[in-house]
Scaffold this motif. Sequence first.
Motif: not given
Length: 603
Positions: A194-200, A242-245, A249-254, A281-290
């Motif tokens: 139920t984590a809202r971060h990279n562990w899930a 807004d798709g921001a992590c 960015l390192g944890y977005w990659n992960y 929303k998933v597509a918006q997260i995909a644009r976070f890196q740039q």
Amino acid sequence: MNKQMLLEIVHKMKPVDLSLYYPKGDAAAFWKRALSSGVLQADISEIRAEAVRLDGQSIPELSYTLFSIYSRTGSRLEYERVYFERRRRLNTYVFLALLEPEHPEVLEKLEDILWAICDEYTWCLPAHLPADHNAADINRYIDLFSSETGFTLSEVLLLLGERLSQLLRSRIHHEVERRLFRPFLENGPYDWETARHNWAAVCAGSIGAAALLSVEDPAMLADILLRTERAMLHYLEGFGEDGACLEGLGYWNYGFGYFTYYSDLLCSRSAGRLDWFKQKKVAQIARFQQKCFIDGSHVANFSDSVPQVLVHMGLSHYLAEVCTDVEHPPSALRAPYTEDHCSRFAPAFRNLIWTRAGKEDEAWRAASYFLPDAAWLVSRHVSEAGSFGFAAKGGHNAEPHNHNDLGHFILSGRGEIYASDLGSGEYTADYFGAGRYHYDCNGSQGHSLPIIDGQYQLAGREFSSTVLHASAAEENDELTLDLTQAYQVTGLQSLIRSFVWHKEERPRLELTDTYRYAGIPASWTERFVTWREPELLHPGTLLLPGTMTRGVEVTYDSLKVEPEITVHVYRDHFGMEKLWYSLDFHVLQLGAVGNLVFTFQFL
């Protein structure tokens, strides 16, 4: 989705075969093309160089002494260096076996490291185990790296197939089931579900992906996927629209990387019936890196992120294919094979199979973004004088991998950072414990923020900022924040910080702090953080010197504030000591109101 619906999809799933990875499932043709094409030559050369380095070395031992260091001292690096070296060895021989199947000695080395990993006491890291765990129930624990290992071994089984011995294939199946699938089904739910971060994303995604590759019982696969899908929903809840992590960015990659690896296998096996990338929303997260890159490889590295990031080309090219408006990264930002110190197989493998020729751009285009949910302003500016970057943040002080950094900013130009974010420090027990904010990289003392009555910002959701104004325009980017609630200072009535980023040929940042106080504060200091040793040119002007250019001139009212330069030391994410400088401006004549203005001018 309920179990019955999922079970119906599972019964109709496509079979597990190499078409999950290669066009028409033709592995031999893919690797033959890879060896002769130019797009993967750097990766292949790096893999071969690693094989040369490993040649003649024995498999490093994960001894009890190494395992116990964390419980005795809180230090993680000693055990983890060896753990990740074993994963690097595994990856290298897998890739070499795929690239050079005619060499039987490579397969022998691969089988030895596979056997050694099956022998490990636990696939978890000591830092992720309870202090009072015992050997009898060690397999009930699942962390990031145990789940990654199970996913890796499941992929290796499919990729190498009958080239591996029957005994080894049987043992890998057994170990993945007893260390991942059975504990997941019998001992859960786990906190990370139920984590809202990279562990899930990493834990559930790895288990779900491994199950898609190796679980033959439809009911068992449906049970695992049902739990995995629910965990992915929780993971996505950690993002705003807004798709921001917020982890950086390192944890977005992960996290988003493993979300993508799982989603791709799920979509392929379900013939598109289950496709996370249909969600807006998933597509918006995909644009976070740039949106994170501000100048070359430098990024807006808020939270536990390193200042410079290289790109997983495979993941990036895949996202550009499945989502609109995802930019292809510049080829100069390609992450080398050895760049990931954790030696994760999934991204390294996909850098080989997902990277496409002719898709790289020369540079990120100039752009400015305001991310309203994260309260980040990020700007890339390009002029005849070079490339420049600026980023600032609001938010609150209970974010994932939180730093107490509301109102903090980063300033870069022509490949050098002038106003710095120290990024992630060395991970230790105390770093994630009660002492977290004593570390300069985490506490507000290590950020470009006011120090009021000697007090710093505090951690907690109640310590927050409010965006009063934000705009990203052609000539100027602006952000105004109310930081009053970021501090617990008796007497502080109002603190407003505003940034104006003038995108001229040689850009200029104007920072203004305006405060109101009940009575008179005992002290007020404006702190700026930099890796550059500041030089006082004359009253009212300091220089943050550049290496290749003159750098940045900082101007201020010398009648209102007096500068003090102090050198500090911290340990970065890799355990290396680094210097940083605090440039403190002490207010000379304290009053109930104040208006402090600083200008950062590129020369």
